[in-house]
Design a protein around this motif. Structure first.
Motif, short mmCIF file in Angstrom:
data_model
loop_
_atom_site.label_atom_id
_atom_site.label_comp_id
_atom_site.label_asym_id
_atom_site.label_seq_id
_atom_site.Cartn_x
_atom_site.Cartn_y
_atom_site.Cartn_z
N ARG A 125 35.60 -39.93 -69.78
CA ARG A 125 36.39 -38.84 -69.19
C ARG A 125 35.48 -38.00 -68.31
N VAL A 126 35.98 -37.60 -67.14
CA VAL A 126 35.23 -36.77 -66.20
C VAL A 126 36.09 -35.58 -65.81
N VAL A 127 35.46 -34.41 -65.73
CA VAL A 127 36.15 -33.21 -65.27
C VAL A 127 35.76 -32.98 -63.82
N VAL A 128 36.76 -32.97 -62.95
CA VAL A 128 36.54 -32.68 -61.54
C VAL A 128 36.74 -31.19 -61.37
N ALA A 129 35.70 -30.50 -60.94
CA ALA A 129 35.73 -29.05 -60.85
C ALA A 129 36.81 -28.57 -59.88
N GLU A 130 37.22 -27.32 -60.11
CA GLU A 130 38.23 -26.75 -59.21
C GLU A 130 37.68 -26.68 -57.80
N GLN A 131 38.57 -26.80 -56.85
CA GLN A 131 38.18 -26.76 -55.44
C GLN A 131 38.52 -25.38 -54.89
N VAL A 132 37.56 -24.81 -54.14
CA VAL A 132 37.73 -23.47 -53.59
C VAL A 132 37.63 -23.54 -52.08
N ASP A 133 38.54 -22.84 -51.40
CA ASP A 133 38.50 -22.75 -49.94
C ASP A 133 37.26 -21.96 -49.57
N GLU A 134 36.37 -22.54 -48.77
CA GLU A 134 35.11 -21.89 -48.43
C GLU A 134 35.31 -20.62 -47.61
N THR A 136 38.25 -18.55 -47.50
CA THR A 136 39.01 -17.48 -48.17
C THR A 136 38.54 -17.25 -49.60
N GLY A 137 37.87 -18.24 -50.20
CA GLY A 137 37.46 -18.10 -51.58
C GLY A 137 38.58 -18.37 -52.57
N GLU A 138 39.75 -18.76 -52.06
CA GLU A 138 40.88 -19.03 -52.94
C GLU A 138 40.75 -20.40 -53.59
N VAL A 139 41.26 -20.49 -54.84
CA VAL A 139 41.26 -21.75 -55.55
C VAL A 139 42.37 -22.61 -54.97
#
Length: 197
Positions: A125-134, A136-139
């Motif tokens: 199992r692998v957790v893919v980290a949340e992606q953040v808009d570079e 705006t900083g929004e998730v």
């Protein structure tokens, strides 16, 4: 005036080399057999009584070493390279972590990184980290847990045992061998070719 140096006889060296080669071959076979039998006995004793170590004692009663059980390890193992590579490519489409030849493969460094993450998790199992808009900083996307196809958690190192010598144990064992006290244990080393050991 020249001084004569003692030069070893070539015949003496030849028989020494031949004898040591024979001894090394027989020791290798006998050691492999003894290790397998010891491992089976230790595994059985551990399962039956919880025994994980035993002392090696000479016929005269002197303890010369301790034999300790070493537990095996389990971890993630790629069992289907193609399926694993397809999953990596689909999950990380913008990354160049796979190579295409006749089959798609994950680059060795990335496979090692992913397998290490699975080893830490104890699951394929692998957790893919949340992606953040570079900007705006929004998730953009939350972290996602992926069950990884083509990888299984399996034994990666066999259960084994180790010999730990006590102080003076090697010398005492060599002396017991020299005096014939270990003839029964070492009979296979001097048996005739084809004789049952």
């Amino acid at each position: 005036m020249t001084t004569e140096q003692n030069v070893e006889s070539l015949r003496d060296l030849a028989i020494e080399a031949a004898t040591l080669k024979l001894l090394a071959e027989r020791v290798a076979v006998a050691r492999k057999d003894a290790q397998a039998r010891t491992q089976r006995a230790l595994d059985a004793a551990a399962a039956r009584d919880g025994v994980e170590r035993i002392t090696a004692t000479l016929p005269g009663g002197e303890t010369v070493a301790t034999i300790s059980l070493r537990k095996g390890e389990t971890g993630p193992v790629v069992v289907d390279e193609d399926t694993f590579a397809r999953w990596v490519r689909a999950t990380f489409p913008d990354e160049q972590w796979t190579e295409t030849a006749i089959v798609r493969r994950v680059k060795a460094w990335k496979a090692a990184e992913l397998l290490a993450e699975m080893a830490a998790a104890g699951a394929a199992r692998v957790v893919v980290a949340e992606q953040v808009d570079e900007q705006t900083g929004e998730v953009i996307a939350d972290a996602v847990v992926h069950d990884v196809p083509g990888v299984a958690i399996r034994p990666t190192r066999a259960r084994t045992h180790a010999v730990t010598w006590r102080r003076g144990g090697k010398d005492a064992t060599a002396e017991a061998w020299r005096t014939g006290a270990l003839d029964g244990q070492l009979a296979a080393l001097t048996a005739r070719e084809g004789d049952a050991a």
